[in-house]
Design a protein around this motif. Structure first.
Motif, PDB file in Angstrom:
ATOM      1  N   MET A 188       9.331   0.278   4.925  1.00 36.97           N
ATOM      2  CA  MET A 188       8.716   1.058   5.998  1.00 36.97           C
ATOM      3  C   MET A 188       7.308   0.555   6.278  1.00 36.97           C
ATOM      4  SD  MET A 188       7.804   5.112   6.136  1.00 36.97           S
ATOM      5  CE  MET A 188       6.843   5.751   7.507  1.00 36.97           C
ATOM      6  N   GLY A 189       6.512   0.380   5.216  1.00 43.14           N
ATOM      7  CA  GLY A 189       5.154  -0.111   5.372  1.00 43.14           C
ATOM      8  C   GLY A 189       5.116  -1.510   5.957  1.00 43.14           C
ATOM      9  N   LEU A 202       0.824  -1.215   0.000  1.00 43.75           N
ATOM     10  CA  LEU A 202       0.000   0.000   0.000  1.00 43.75           C
ATOM     11  C   LEU A 202       0.857   1.263   0.000  1.00 43.75           C
ATOM     12  CD1 LEU A 202      -2.966  -0.610   2.471  1.00 43.75           C
ATOM     13  CD2 LEU A 202      -2.902  -0.925   0.013  1.00 43.75           C
ATOM     14  N   PHE A 203       1.995   1.193   0.675  1.00 45.09           N
ATOM     15  CA  PHE A 203       2.855   2.370   0.778  1.00 45.09           C
ATOM     16  C   PHE A 203       3.504   2.725  -0.563  1.00 45.09           C
ATOM     17  CE2 PHE A 203       3.980   3.714   5.280  1.00 45.09           C
ATOM     18  CZ  PHE A 203       2.773   3.280   5.797  1.00 45.09           C
ATOM     19  N   VAL A 204       3.561   1.757  -1.476  1.00 40.20           N
ATOM     20  CA  VAL A 204       4.194   2.013  -2.778  1.00 40.20           C
ATOM     21  C   VAL A 204       3.144   2.557  -3.741  1.00 40.20           C
ATOM     22  CG1 VAL A 204       5.479   1.019  -4.706  1.00 40.20           C
ATOM     23  CG2 VAL A 204       5.884   0.205  -2.370  1.00 40.20           C
ATOM     24  N   ARG A 209      11.127   0.700  15.447  1.00 38.87           N
ATOM     25  CA  ARG A 209      12.427   1.302  15.140  1.00 38.87           C
ATOM     26  C   ARG A 209      12.856   0.984  13.706  1.00 38.87           C
ATOM     27  NH1 ARG A 209      15.694   3.115  19.395  1.00 38.87           N
ATOM     28  NH2 ARG A 209      14.762   2.833  21.471  1.00 38.87           N
ATOM     29  N   MET A 210      12.548  -0.210  13.232  1.00 40.19           N
ATOM     30  CA  MET A 210      12.874  -0.573  11.860  1.00 40.19           C
ATOM     31  C   MET A 210      12.084   0.275  10.870  1.00 40.19           C
ATOM     32  SD  MET A 210      15.178  -2.939  12.083  1.00 40.19           S
ATOM     33  CE  MET A 210      15.200  -3.862  10.556  1.00 40.19           C
ATOM     34  N   ALA A 211      10.801   0.514  11.183  1.00 36.72           N
ATOM     35  CA  ALA A 211       9.971   1.359  10.319  1.00 36.72           C
ATOM     36  C   ALA A 211      10.497   2.790  10.296  1.00 36.72           C
ATOM     37  CB  ALA A 211       8.518   1.340  10.796  1.00 36.72           C
ATOM     38  N   ILE A 212      10.861   3.295  11.464  1.00 41.50           N
ATOM     39  CA  ILE A 212      11.373   4.667  11.558  1.00 41.50           C
ATOM     40  C   ILE A 212      12.709   4.807  10.835  1.00 41.50           C
ATOM     41  CG2 ILE A 212      12.302   6.370  13.180  1.00 41.50           C
ATOM     42  CD1 ILE A 212      10.113   5.488  15.157  1.00 41.50           C
TER      43      ILE A 212
END
Length: 273
Positions: free
Chosen positions: A184-185, A169-171, A235-238
């Motif tokens: 990130m998503g 969805l983020f793409v 933290r991985m997403a950030i």
């Protein structure tokens, strides 16, 4: 499962919150314009975050207006929307339809059958415009349903399908940013699934419903272990987010990612005391 990616309002400046709410109301307007009153019922702050993120990254031309609505008939509401708002509106409909479909197929809920039929025609149109996203959403939800039926207790495995769904969805566009956005998503989706399971474990026990934490929650130190898992996943997403050249509304995005996503769990902890 949605409703966790929200802002921490007390820590926002007045202007920041006005823009945040403007994007939210703008999404509501586009849902109504494209999908009617039913579409408006799918409105979430999670998709508002996606709009702000992608708008910050791509900076499309924005429309700003003030309109009255059924919820606020006495006062015009500030609204911001752009082509990404339309994208988010369509993704909302896809997710809503498939949620209702799962309810019908898994539990034979009548509400699921009604919702599936209500959004079915809209979904067909959206699939034609976004076949990549539709395919991954469908595959991910089927995989999630399979794992839940198997009573999976591997939290990484059970959270992965929802991570894959959110990653796709983020793409919005398949370009130089797609790998970062997808990662990130992915991590944010895993965070949402794990947080939702943690928040629902007590109620799921009472109802006899599936929850990956059902056995783990009986062990000493459960709360701290879940917090560590959530913190590491977020933290991985950030880390992926900070790779993006976002400048517009950066303070809003950081408020949500660093603070807002914890507000529901913190409220629950206060209520439990």
């Amino acid at each position: 499962m949605f409703g966790y990616v929200t802002a921490n309002k007390p820590e926002m400046k007045v202007r920041e919150f006005a823009r945040y709410k403007g994007y939210y109301c703008g999404l509501c307007r586009r849902l109504h314009k494209k999908h009617g009153r039913l579409g408006q019922m799918t409105l979430t702050y999670d998709m508002t975050f996606l709009i702000i993120l992608l708008s910050s990254l791509y900076e499309p031309k924005e429309e700003e207006t003030k309109k009255r609505c059924l919820i606020h008939p006495g006062r015009k509401q500030y609204m911001i929307y752009n082509e990404i708002s339309d994208y988010a509106a369509d993704m909302n409909i896809l997710l809503t339809h498939d949620h209702f479909q799962d309810d019908w197929e898994d539990e034979r809920k009548f509400s699921g059958f009604v919702g599936m039929k209500a959004f079915g025609r809209k979904k067909k149109k959206i699939v034609k415009g976004y076949p990549r996203q539709a395919k991954i959403i469908d595959e991910s939800l089927k995989e999630l349903a399979r794992l839940e039926k198997e009573n999976c207790t591997d939290i990484d495995a059970i959270a992965r399908p929802f991570g894959n769904l959110m990653g796709e969805l983020f793409v919005w566009q398949e370009d130089a940013f797609q790998n970062i956005l997808r990662q990130m998503g992915f991590y944010l989706g895993k965070f949402i699934y794990i947080m939702d399971a943690y928040m629902d474990v007590v109620d799921d026990k009472k109802k006899g419903c599936y929850n990956p934490f059902m056995q783990e929650s009986e062990k000493e130190g459960f709360e701290e272990r879940v917090r560590q898992i959530l913190d590491g996943t977020l933290r991985m997403a950030i880390a992926e987010f900070e790779k993006l050249p976002c400048e517009q509304d950066l303070a809003i995005l950081r408020n949500i990612l660093y603070e807002g996503v914890w507000t529901k769990s913190e409220r629950k902890q206060r209520d439990d005391k």
